[in-house]
Design an enzyme around this catalytic site. Structure first.
Site, PDB file in Angstrom:
ATOM      1  N   GLY A  18       0.817  -1.207   0.000  1.00  0.00           N
ATOM      2  CA  GLY A  18       0.000   0.000   0.000  1.00  0.00           C
ATOM      3  C   GLY A  18       0.851   1.257   0.000  1.00  0.00           C
ATOM      4  N   ALA A 157       7.305  -4.688  -3.500  1.00  0.00           N
ATOM      5  CA  ALA A 157       6.998  -3.369  -2.946  1.00  0.00           C
ATOM      6  C   ALA A 157       8.254  -2.513  -2.785  1.00  0.00           C
ATOM      7  CB  ALA A 157       6.287  -3.533  -1.602  1.00  0.00           C
ATOM      8  N   LYS A 208       0.208 -18.309  -8.329  1.00  0.00           N
ATOM      9  CA  LYS A 208       1.661 -18.148  -8.478  1.00  0.00           C
ATOM     10  C   LYS A 208       2.354 -18.165  -7.122  1.00  0.00           C
ATOM     11  CE  LYS A 208       1.959 -13.693  -7.070  1.00  0.00           C
ATOM     12  NZ  LYS A 208       2.927 -13.053  -6.146  1.00  0.00           N
ATOM     13  N   ARG A 272       8.506 -13.626  -0.439  1.00  0.00           N
ATOM     14  CA  ARG A 272       8.245 -14.281   0.849  1.00  0.00           C
ATOM     15  C   ARG A 272       7.763 -15.709   0.658  1.00  0.00           C
ATOM     16  NH1 ARG A 272       4.361  -9.794   3.335  1.00  0.00           N
ATOM     17  NH2 ARG A 272       3.719  -9.859   1.162  1.00  0.00           N
ATOM     18  N   GLU A 297       1.077 -15.234   1.223  1.00  0.00           N
ATOM     19  CA  GLU A 297      -0.274 -15.526   0.776  1.00  0.00           C
ATOM     20  C   GLU A 297      -0.424 -16.958   0.280  1.00  0.00           C
ATOM     21  OE1 GLU A 297      -2.931 -13.944   1.149  1.00  0.00           O
ATOM     22  OE2 GLU A 297      -2.321 -11.908   1.645  1.00  0.00           O
TER      23      GLU A 297
END
Length: 347
Positions: A18, A157, A208, A272, A297
């Site tokens: 974000g 990010a 993915k 990650r 995720e």
């Protein structure tokens, strides 16, 4: 922007992604970043830093931040323009609550002009197996005038926050939503492509991550680049099979949000999901990995992906192997052996 009034953007969620998107938008739009934590909002607004999520990364002075949710909404709702944009920068597990909070606010204070909302999370809702677009559509069902879409693509990010080049896709069925994202984000270091295949883009972004865990396991076991290439290629085939079964378009998986995002996440050191796979291959337990602060995720959505595959009678052998390692205690080496022992078949 050539003397024109800058569009307005509110980014809801001041995590790493974000914040990075807020940095990107602040170069072309009047951007306000909402942080749930007042101290974090203060740090971003006055110290131009997000020490928790993007340490040692200076933020532009043009970027402002607030912990006042309504202020962030009013920032884009009171413009009377048709290019105002809200970016939802939260993970899948936080999307439901944020969408409903936002829907209540917009119902109470309707926007003047057209308003677009795009989300950035990648994955399936763990319990329901819903895609992010299904969660958003349910939350905003009473506000049909909103333009909805997903922003996705191969992106870390940290690199985006540092101003390094990136290419992303905005998938939406509203042309003015695509144009709002382009006005806010396209240019200088970012190139924005458009698509109407929301399902394909979201399935690619979800699966993915699971494939990146598999590649991390392979790398952690030192199985070589041949094995990694095979996992990426066959992982892409799994992504495409499930995506088409859910209504996505095959061509989408050859693009940024399919192959592009898969290659980045399966090979990049900042991934990650890949790091989780490497740690598993090194003998660390999942609970210990997650307790160390490494969340991904792919861990959250692997079971939901496998359940969807079974529901639609789609064979997902790599996803199944990852689930066995993550949740059934199977040794990573055994999972690789079982994959290799599968019967030969046509590609």
């Amino acid at each position: 922007m050539n003397g024109q009034q800058r569009p307005r953007v509110s980014v809801l969620g001041a995590g790493s992604w974000g914040t990075a998107l807020a940095v990107l938008a602040s170069a072309r739009a009047d951007t306000l970043l909402w942080a749930r934590n007042p101290d974090l909002a203060q740090s971003i607004a006055h110290d131009h830093a997000n020490p928790r999520y993007l340490p040692n990364t200076p933020l532009p002075q043009a970027l402002n931040a607030t912990a006042d949710f309504q202020q962030a909404i009013d920032h884009v709702c009171n413009t009377g323009r048709d290019d105002s944009l809200i970016i939802l920068g939260v993970p899948v597990v936080g999307l439901h609550s944020l969408c409903h909070k936002l829907a209540q606010s917009l119902a109470a204070t309707p926007p003047r002009g057209k308003l677009s909302i795009v989300w950035t999370c990648k994955g399936f809702q763990p319990d329901s197996g819903l895609l992010p677009q299904q969660i958003a559509q349910q939350a905003f069902a009473s506000l049909p005038e909103l333009g909805l879409g997903v922003l996705s693509g191969p992106s870390f990010a940290l690199e985006v926050a540092q101003g390094l080049p990136v290419a992303l896709t905005v998938a939406t069925r509203h042309d003015w939503t695509a144009q709002a994202a382009i006005k806010a984000l396209h240019g200088s270091s970012a190139r924005i492509y458009t698509s109407t295949d929301i399902i394909g883009v979201e399935v690619g972004g979800a699966l993915k991550n699971v494939m990146a865990i598999a590649c991390g396991i392979s790398d952690g076991l030192k199985l070589g680049t041949n094995a990694r290439a095979a996992l990426i290629t066959r992982g892409l085939a799994e992504m495409q099979r499930l995506g088409q079964a859910l209504g996505g378009q095959a061509a989408t998986f050859a693009g940024l949000t399919g192959l592009g995002d898969l290659v980045l996440t399966a090979t990049g050191d900042l991934s990650r999901n890949r790091q989780v796979g490497i740690a598993l291959a090194q003998g660390k337990g999942l609970d210990d990995i997650l307790a160390g602060g490494l969340t991904a995720e792919g861990v959250r959505c692997a079971r939901a992906a496998l359940a969807l595959g079974r529901q639609h009678q789609i064979n997902l052998p790599i996803t199944e192997a990852v689930c066995k390692v993550l949740f059934d205690g199977m040794a990573p080496g055994r999972a690789v052996t079982d994959l290799l022992a599968r019967e030969a078949g046509p590609e």
